[in-house]
Design a protein around this motif. Structure first.
Motif, PDB file in Angstrom:
ATOM      1  N   ALA A  13       1.071   1.925   2.251  1.00  0.00           N
ATOM      2  CA  ALA A  13       1.292   0.888   3.265  1.00  0.00           C
ATOM      3  C   ALA A  13       0.980  -0.498   2.715  1.00  0.00           C
ATOM      4  CB  ALA A  13       0.417   1.177   4.484  1.00  0.00           C
ATOM      5  N   HIS A  42      -7.664  10.276  -4.755  1.00  0.00           N
ATOM      6  CA  HIS A  42      -6.892   9.585  -5.790  1.00  0.00           C
ATOM      7  C   HIS A  42      -7.467   9.899  -7.175  1.00  0.00           C
ATOM      8  CE1 HIS A  42      -5.860   7.240  -2.198  1.00  0.00           C
ATOM      9  NE2 HIS A  42      -4.773   6.868  -2.838  1.00  0.00           N
ATOM     10  N   ALA A 134      -4.985  -1.923   5.112  1.00  0.00           N
ATOM     11  CA  ALA A 134      -4.236  -0.670   4.920  1.00  0.00           C
ATOM     12  C   ALA A 134      -5.009   0.213   3.948  1.00  0.00           C
ATOM     13  CB  ALA A 134      -2.847  -0.989   4.390  1.00  0.00           C
ATOM     14  N   PRO A 137      -6.490   6.923   4.901  1.00  0.00           N
ATOM     15  CA  PRO A 137      -7.312   7.975   5.496  1.00  0.00           C
ATOM     16  C   PRO A 137      -8.687   8.095   4.839  1.00  0.00           C
ATOM     17  CG  PRO A 137      -5.579   8.928   4.130  1.00  0.00           C
ATOM     18  CD  PRO A 137      -5.290   7.468   4.237  1.00  0.00           C
TER      19      PRO A 137
END
Ligand SMILES: Cc1cc2nc3c(=O)[nH]c(=O)nc-3n(C[C@H](O)[C@H](O)[C@H](O)COP(=O)(O)OP(=O)(O)OC[C@H]3O[C@@H](n4cnc5c(N)ncnc54)[C@H](O)[C@@H]3O)c2cc1C
Length: 438
Positions: A13, A42, A134, A137
Motif C-alpha cells: 500500500a 518479511h 500504511a 498487519p
C-alpha cells in the motif's frame, strides 16, 4: 513550496501511495523500517515484498479479484504495471516473480526524482504533517502504541480471529430458516438446523479435519485463550458444541415444528445482507478442509466462501468508526491510512487502498473533493463496505462480488452474472473518470 508528504511503510500500500502522490507532482518521503528492523514475516530489504504466496489471485474479469486488478490498471497503478511486467505462468491467476517484482517497485521508487526513501522506523507523526500510514498487519510495536493512543484502544486491534463468510445467494433456503432466539427482536439470524445424524457426521468430520500449523507466539496464544477455535471446542466432547455455539435453545424449525438437535447460526456481515458470517466458527482448519467440512452443514452444501476463518496476528483499525470514505482519519489533520491496516485483506486490496489514499491526500491538499468511486466498481464496493460496515462487528474483508449492489436483471448462471457485474463496473469507472476529468 509545500512540505513533503510522508508515507509510512514501504509495503504494497505504501509504495503505491507514494507513487500516486509523486506522480501528482508532490515531494514524498517514504519511511520503511527494514532492513534495520524486520517484521516477523518479511525477509528482505526490498520495498513491496510479498510475504507469502507469489500469487495476486485471479486475473480474469469473471472473478472480483481480477476485476479489481483491471480497475487498478486503468487508474494508473504502479504495482499492477510492475506485476504485469514480472508475471510468471500461473493459469488463470496473476503470479509474479517475487524477487523481480519487489526489486522492480523498489527501483522505480528510488529512481523517482520526487521520492526520497528513508530507512527508519517511525514511532510518532507530528500533528501538522500530511501523511499516509500504511504499516500493514505487522505494524511495529512503537507505532502501534501511538496509533492506539490516537484512535482509542478499543479501535485498534492486534489479532484477527474470524469465522468464515458465505454469500447469501449460495445458501439453500429450503433447509434454512430466519429467526432470532425466543423470537426476540428482528429475525436477523439465519439458522441451519441439524438432526442427530447430521450433527454426528459433521462432528466426526470436524474433529478429524486437518488444521493449519499455527505459528502463534506466546502473546498470541494468551490472546486466543478466550476465543476457542470451533474444532478445539468440538474435540472436548461430542455435545460441547450443542451447549456452545450450536445450541438450539429458543429456536423452532418451521419445517418440523420442533426444536432442532443443533443449530448453526449465520449473522449478516453487511447491511445489504448479501454476506453472512458463521457465528462462533473461528477456526484454524485448512481452507480446503473448511470448505469440505462446513459444506456438511444443512443449507451450506453449495456455500460460496468469500472469506475463510483465520486466527492470526493482524494489526488493523476500526475503519467504519475512524475513517472517512476518502480513507482520511476523521480526527482532522491530513492523516490518511491505507493497506491491511484499514481492514482490507490481501495483496491487491492493499494496493487499491494505497492508490485511493495516495490520490485523495493530494486532492485534500489541493482543496478538491475526494475520489469516492461508484459502488458498482470493485474499488468502490470494497471501500464502501470498509467504511460502512457495522462498527461493532467490524472484521477485515477481501474483494468479492457479494459486496456489489445487485444487477437490475436476474441472471442465474454464475459466470454470466459475474461477467455482467464486471461490465457494469468498468462502464461505471469509465463514466466516473470522464466526469471527474471535467
Ligand atoms: C504472514 C502473512 C502472510 C500473508 N500472505 C498473503 C498472501 O499469500 N496473499 C495475500 O493476498 N495476502 C497475504 N497477506 C495479507 C496482506 O495482503 C499482506 O500482508 C500485504 O503485504 C499487506 O500490505 P500492506 O502494504 O498493508 O502491508 P505490508 O506489505 O506488510 O507493508 C507494511 C510495511 O510497513 C513497514 N513498517 C511497519 N511498521 C513500520 C514503522 N513503524 N515505520 C516504518 N515502517 C514500518 C513494514 O516493514 C512493511 O514493509 C499475508 C499477511 C501476512 C502477515
Amino acid at each position: 513550496m509545500s512540505k513533503p508528504i510522508w508515507v509510512v511503510g514501504g509495503g504494497l500500500a505504501g509504495t503505491e501511495a507514494a507513487w500516486q502522490v509523486a506522480s501528482a507532482g508532490y515531494d514524498v518521503v517514504l519511511y520503511e523500517m527494514r532492513p534495520a528492523r524486520m517484521t516477523p514475516a518479511h525477509t528482505t530489504a526490498f520495498l513491496a515484498e510479498l510475504v507469502c504466496s507469489n500469487s495476486l489471485k485471479a486475473n480474469n474479469l469473471e472473478n472480483a479479484a481480477g476485476l479489481l486488478k483491471e480497475e487498478l490498471r486503468r487508474l494508473g497503478s504502479l504495482l499492477m504495471a510492475v506485476a504485469d511486467e514480472t508475471k510468471v505462468p500461473a493459469g488463470g491467476a496473476l503470479a509474479v516473480d517475487r524477487h523481480r517484482f519487489a526489486a522492480g517497485v523498489t527501483a522505480r521508487l528510488e529512481e523517482h526524482p520526487r521520492i526520497k526513501v528513508v530507512r527508519e522506523e517511525i514511532s510518532t507523526i507530528p500533528s501538522d504533517q500530511p501523511a499516509v500510514v500504511a504499516t500493514g498487519p505487522l505494524t511495529s510495536p512503537s507505532l502501534s502504541a501511538w496509533l492506539q493512543k490516537l484512535f482509542g484502544e478499543e479501535y485498534f486491534y492486534f489479532f484477527d480471529a474470524v469465522a468464515p463468510i458465505v454469500t447469501r445467494e449460495s445458501l439453500d433456503f429450503t433447509r434454512i430458516f430466519a429467526a432470532s432466539r425466543y423470537g426476540r427482536g428482528e429475525a436477523e439470524y439465519l439458522n441451519c438446523p441439524m438432526n442427530e445424524e447430521e450433527y454426528t457426521l459433521f462432528w466426526e468430520n470436524l474433529t478429524t479435519a486437518e488444521v493449519h500449523q499455527s505459528h502463534l507466539g506466546d502473546e498470541e496464544k494468551r490472546y486466543f485463550e478466550g476465543c476457542m477455535p470451533v474444532e478445539v471446542l468440538a474435540a472436548r466432547g461430542k455435545d460441547t458444541l450443542r451447549f456452545g455455539p450450536l445450541k438450539p435453545v429458543g429456536l423452532i424449525d418451521p419445517a418440523t415444528g420442533r426444536r432442532p438437535y443443533a443449530v448453526v447460526q449465520l449473522r449478516p456481515e453487511n447491511r445489504e445482507k448479501t454476506l453472512y458470517n458463521m457465528v462462533g466458527f473461528q477456526t484454524n482448519l485448512r481452507w480446503g478442509e473448511q470448505r469440505r467440512v462446513f459444506r456438511l452443514i444443512p443449507g451450506l452444501a453449495e456455500a460460496e466462501f468469500v472469506r475463510y476463518g483465520v486466527m492470526h496476528r493482524n494489526s488493523f483499525i476500526n475503519a467504519p468508526r475512524l475513517l472517512t470514505a476518502a480513507l482520511q482519519w476523521k480526527g482532522g489533520w491530513p492523516l490518511f491510512l491505507a493497506g491491511q491496516l484499514i481492514g482490507v485483506e490481501g495483496y491487491v486490496e492493499s494496493i487499491a487502498a494505497g492508490l485511493v489514499a495516495g490520490k485523495n491526500i493530494v486532492r485534500f491538499l489541493e482543496g478538491k473533493p475526494p475520489l469516492i468511486f461508484p459502488r458498482e466498481t470493485a474499488v468502490g464496493a470494497l471501500f464502501y463496505h470498509i467504511i460502512n460496515a457495522e462498527i461493532r462487528h467490524f472484521q477485515p474483508m477481501s474483494i468479492n462480488f457479494g459486496l456489489f449492489p445487485p444487477l437490475n436483471v436476474k441472471i442465474k448462471e454464475k459466470l454470466r452474472k459475474n461477467r455482467a457485474l464486471a461490465e457494469r463496473a468498468l462502464g461505471a469507472l469509465e463514466n466516473y473518470l470522464r466526469n471527474e476529468g471535467k
